[in-house]
Design a protein around this motif. Structure first.
Motif, PDB file in Angstrom:
ATOM      1  N   ASP A 117      39.409  22.514  18.936  1.00 19.55           N
ATOM      2  CA  ASP A 117      40.630  22.065  19.125  1.00 19.55           C
ATOM      3  C   ASP A 117      41.091  21.083  17.753  1.00 19.55           C
ATOM      4  O   ASP A 117      40.211  20.222  17.437  1.00 19.55           O
ATOM      5  N   LEU A 118      42.279  21.190  17.446  1.00 18.02           N
ATOM      6  CA  LEU A 118      42.887  20.341  16.379  1.00 18.02           C
ATOM      7  C   LEU A 118      41.917  20.078  15.460  1.00 18.02           C
ATOM      8  O   LEU A 118      41.777  19.060  14.923  1.00 18.02           O
ATOM      9  N   THR A 119      41.457  20.966  14.908  1.00 15.69           N
ATOM     10  CA  THR A 119      40.392  20.986  13.520  1.00 15.69           C
ATOM     11  C   THR A 119      40.791  21.993  12.560  1.00 15.69           C
ATOM     12  O   THR A 119      40.950  23.137  12.760  1.00 15.69           O
ATOM     13  N   SER A 120      40.845  21.627  11.379  1.00 11.67           N
ATOM     14  CA  SER A 120      41.195  22.427  10.283  1.00 11.67           C
ATOM     15  C   SER A 120      40.014  22.323   9.210  1.00 11.67           C
ATOM     16  O   SER A 120      39.368  21.253   8.973  1.00 11.67           O
ATOM     17  N   ILE A 121      39.967  23.331   8.311  1.00 16.65           N
ATOM     18  CA  ILE A 121      38.738  23.703   7.610  1.00 16.65           C
ATOM     19  C   ILE A 121      39.286  23.893   6.262  1.00 16.65           C
ATOM     20  O   ILE A 121      40.373  24.730   6.186  1.00 16.65           O
ATOM     21  N   ASP A 122      38.868  23.311   4.785  1.00 13.59           N
ATOM     22  CA  ASP A 122      39.322  23.646   3.705  1.00 13.59           C
ATOM     23  C   ASP A 122      37.872  24.030   3.085  1.00 13.59           C
ATOM     24  O   ASP A 122      36.973  23.377   3.057  1.00 13.59           O
ATOM     25  N   GLY A 123      37.996  25.037   2.387  1.00 13.33           N
ATOM     26  CA  GLY A 123      36.662  25.508   1.595  1.00 13.33           C
ATOM     27  C   GLY A 123      36.417  26.924   1.862  1.00 13.33           C
ATOM     28  O   GLY A 123      37.051  27.899   2.503  1.00 13.33           O
ATOM     29  N   PRO A 124      35.379  27.486   1.573  1.00 16.36           N
ATOM     30  CA  PRO A 124      34.103  26.665   0.835  1.00 16.36           C
ATOM     31  C   PRO A 124      34.420  26.663  -0.790  1.00 16.36           C
ATOM     32  O   PRO A 124      35.015  27.366  -1.085  1.00 16.36           O
ATOM     33  N   TRP A 125      34.005  25.450  -1.343  1.00 15.66           N
ATOM     34  CA  TRP A 125      33.985  25.308  -2.674  1.00 15.66           C
ATOM     35  C   TRP A 125      32.626  25.502  -3.144  1.00 15.66           C
ATOM     36  O   TRP A 125      31.676  24.717  -2.644  1.00 15.66           O
ATOM     37  N   TRP A 126      32.480  26.443  -4.129  1.00 11.47           N
ATOM     38  CA  TRP A 126      31.030  26.578  -4.406  1.00 11.47           C
ATOM     39  C   TRP A 126      30.734  25.861  -5.688  1.00 11.47           C
ATOM     40  O   TRP A 126      31.677  25.546  -6.685  1.00 11.47           O
ATOM     41  N   ALA A 127      29.478  25.645  -5.904  1.00 14.33           N
ATOM     42  CA  ALA A 127      29.210  24.572  -6.869  1.00 14.33           C
ATOM     43  C   ALA A 127      27.557  24.507  -7.398  1.00 14.33           C
ATOM     44  O   ALA A 127      26.759  25.097  -6.403  1.00 14.33           O
ATOM     45  N   LEU A 128      27.341  23.948  -8.642  1.00 13.12           N
ATOM     46  CA  LEU A 128      25.970  23.710  -8.735  1.00 13.12           C
ATOM     47  C   LEU A 128      25.730  22.255  -8.624  1.00 13.12           C
ATOM     48  O   LEU A 128      26.597  21.469  -8.532  1.00 13.12           O
ATOM     49  N   GLY A 132      41.868  25.177  13.674  1.00 14.68           N
ATOM     50  CA  GLY A 132      41.677  25.349  15.028  1.00 14.68           C
ATOM     51  C   GLY A 132      43.001  25.605  15.923  1.00 14.68           C
ATOM     52  O   GLY A 132      44.089  25.139  15.448  1.00 14.68           O
ATOM     53  N   ALA A 133      42.575  26.060  17.072  1.00 18.74           N
ATOM     54  CA  ALA A 133      43.743  26.163  17.986  1.00 18.74           C
ATOM     55  C   ALA A 133      44.350  24.803  18.849  1.00 18.74           C
ATOM     56  O   ALA A 133      43.252  23.914  18.619  1.00 18.74           O
ATOM     57  N   THR A 134      45.366  24.484  19.044  1.00 20.29           N
ATOM     58  CA  THR A 134      45.844  23.403  19.750  1.00 20.29           C
ATOM     59  C   THR A 134      45.167  23.163  20.995  1.00 20.29           C
ATOM     60  O   THR A 134      44.526  24.260  21.517  1.00 20.29           O
ATOM     61  N   ALA A 135      45.267  21.972  21.558  1.00 19.64           N
ATOM     62  CA  ALA A 135      44.382  21.603  22.797  1.00 19.64           C
ATOM     63  C   ALA A 135      44.463  22.617  23.859  1.00 19.64           C
ATOM     64  O   ALA A 135      45.670  22.890  24.203  1.00 19.64           O
ATOM     65  N   GLY A 136      43.724  23.108  24.461  1.00 20.61           N
ATOM     66  CA  GLY A 136      43.685  24.266  25.538  1.00 20.61           C
ATOM     67  C   GLY A 136      43.854  25.630  25.120  1.00 20.61           C
ATOM     68  O   GLY A 136      43.712  26.403  25.981  1.00 20.61           O
ATOM     69  N   PRO A 141      25.774  30.093  -7.181  1.00 19.34           N
ATOM     70  CA  PRO A 141      26.149  28.675  -6.907  1.00 19.34           C
ATOM     71  C   PRO A 141      24.970  28.204  -5.985  1.00 19.34           C
ATOM     72  O   PRO A 141      24.227  29.059  -5.426  1.00 19.34           O
ATOM     73  N   GLU A 142      24.662  26.982  -5.994  1.00 21.61           N
ATOM     74  CA  GLU A 142      23.524  26.100  -5.166  1.00 21.61           C
ATOM     75  C   GLU A 142      23.999  25.683  -3.831  1.00 21.61           C
ATOM     76  O   GLU A 142      23.205  25.507  -2.900  1.00 21.61           O
ATOM     77  N   ILE A 143      25.283  25.099  -4.035  1.00 17.92           N
ATOM     78  CA  ILE A 143      25.865  24.512  -2.772  1.00 17.92           C
ATOM     79  C   ILE A 143      27.338  24.878  -2.611  1.00 17.92           C
ATOM     80  O   ILE A 143      27.663  25.516  -3.290  1.00 17.92           O
ATOM     81  N   ALA A 144      27.615  24.579  -1.305  1.00 16.90           N
ATOM     82  CA  ALA A 144      28.995  24.803  -0.995  1.00 16.90           C
ATOM     83  C   ALA A 144      29.636  23.814  -0.137  1.00 16.90           C
ATOM     84  O   ALA A 144      28.750  23.034   0.704  1.00 16.90           O
ATOM     85  N   ARG A 145      30.791  23.233  -0.340  1.00 17.08           N
ATOM     86  CA  ARG A 145      31.252  22.102   0.221  1.00 17.08           C
ATOM     87  C   ARG A 145      32.460  22.796   1.274  1.00 17.08           C
ATOM     88  O   ARG A 145      33.222  23.652   1.098  1.00 17.08           O
ATOM     89  N   LEU A 146      32.348  22.137   2.303  1.00 17.93           N
ATOM     90  CA  LEU A 146      33.536  22.333   3.322  1.00 17.93           C
ATOM     91  C   LEU A 146      34.060  20.741   3.678  1.00 17.93           C
ATOM     92  O   LEU A 146      33.592  19.807   3.796  1.00 17.93           O
ATOM     93  N   ARG A 147      35.592  20.874   4.016  1.00 14.31           N
ATOM     94  CA  ARG A 147      36.187  19.643   4.295  1.00 14.31           C
ATOM     95  C   ARG A 147      36.885  19.900   5.701  1.00 14.31           C
ATOM     96  O   ARG A 147      37.500  20.657   5.716  1.00 14.31           O
ATOM     97  N   ILE A 148      36.323  19.177   6.660  1.00  8.35           N
ATOM     98  CA  ILE A 148      36.636  19.250   7.950  1.00  8.35           C
ATOM     99  C   ILE A 148      37.547  18.160   8.467  1.00  8.35           C
ATOM    100  O   ILE A 148      37.315  16.897   8.162  1.00  8.35           O
ATOM    101  N   SER A 149      38.814  18.411   8.768  1.00  7.66           N
ATOM    102  CA  SER A 149      39.875  17.477   9.207  1.00  7.66           C
ATOM    103  C   SER A 149      39.937  17.508  10.719  1.00  7.66           C
ATOM    104  O   SER A 149      40.214  18.556  11.245  1.00  7.66           O
ATOM    105  N   VAL A 150      39.563  16.470  11.562  1.00  3.97           N
ATOM    106  CA  VAL A 150      39.712  16.554  13.048  1.00  3.97           C
ATOM    107  C   VAL A 150      40.845  15.685  13.386  1.00  3.97           C
ATOM    108  O   VAL A 150      41.239  14.540  12.730  1.00  3.97           O
TER     109      VAL A 150
END
Length: 241
Positions: A131-142, A203-207, A37-46
């Motif tokens: 805090d309160l952050t979720s990650i999806d991925g990585p998605w590998w691609a060209l 990610g963990a909850t606040a604190g 693969p040449e790139i990877a994508r991450l989807r970050i939700s705050v």
């Protein structure tokens, strides 16, 4: 009144099925490549939650800004950043005579395209540690303009010519001319944007975040399969039957 003569096929008429002296040969050429693969994508939700709308919005803005600063701190390793969506939704108490807003829930979605895989494990854990952050991925691609697409198309064409020659030689004939070359579904990765194991981190909850940066994840890039096929038509010399 004289009727016009019925049309007749002359020796030079091109029939879709060829002629005994100039038969047509139709073949299909296929090619498949496995490449890194040449790139990877991450989807970050705050996310931010609170009972006051303005406070929730301010918290969400601050967390999103911290996330963007963290991503941009990696410089050229982050090839592209894009905000995919923003929501701020009131959450109501159960329906009844005294229905009212009990909280607000806000989310910002950001997509990051990473070109340098050496920072990917560290970046992923640092993002997930917020805090309160979720990650999806990585998605590998060209990339869309990857040389692999050109290579697989050329390989499919060469395979079509090779196959046509083999058929012609089996009839003691040889190819004369290419009549048509049709490209169907070329350079389509069969894996799409793939990710190993459906990785998802929250990610963990606040604190609740740990004060120290967690160890980097060991992420192994998934090879991409690139596929192409063409349909080709040739004319060949009269077979020796």
């Amino acid at each position: 009144m004289d009727q016009p003569p019925h049309p007749t096929h002359s020796a030079t008429t091109h029939l879709p099925y060829g002629t005994p002296d100039s038969p047509r040969l139709a073949v299909r050429g296929e090619a498949r490549l496995e490449v890194d693969p040449e790139i990877a994508r991450l989807r970050i939700s705050v996310t931010a939650r609170g009972t006051d709308r303005r406070t929730t919005l301010d918290d969400l803005t601050t967390r999103n800004q911290h996330t963007l600063e963290l991503l941009k701190s990696y410089g050229p390793a982050i090839e592209k950043l894009a905000t995919g969506g923003f929501t701020l939704t009131p959450q109501l108490t159960p329906k009844g005579r005294n229905e009212r807003i009990r909280a607000y829930h806000g989310t910002v979605h950001t997509t990051a395209v990473i070109a340098d895989f050496t920072i990917l494990g560290e970046l992923t854990t640092r993002l997930a540690d917020q805090d309160l952050t979720s990650i999806d991925g990585p998605w590998w691609a060209l990339r869309a303009g990857s040389p692999a697409h050109r290579q697989v198309r050329q390989k499919a064409v060469k395979e079509a010519v090779r196959r046509a020659r083999e058929y012609a030689e089996a009839l003691d004939a040889r190819l004369v001319a290419l009549i048509e070359l049709a490209d169907h579904q070329a350079d389509t990765p069969t894996t799409g944007f793939s990710r190993p194991g459906g990785a998802r981190m929250r990610g963990a909850t606040a604190g609740g975040a740990a004060p120290d940066t967690p160890p980097a994840l060991d992420l192994e890039p998934q090879r991409q399969t690139v596929y192409a096929h063409v349909n080709a038509r040739f004319t060949m010399t009269r077979p020796e039957l």
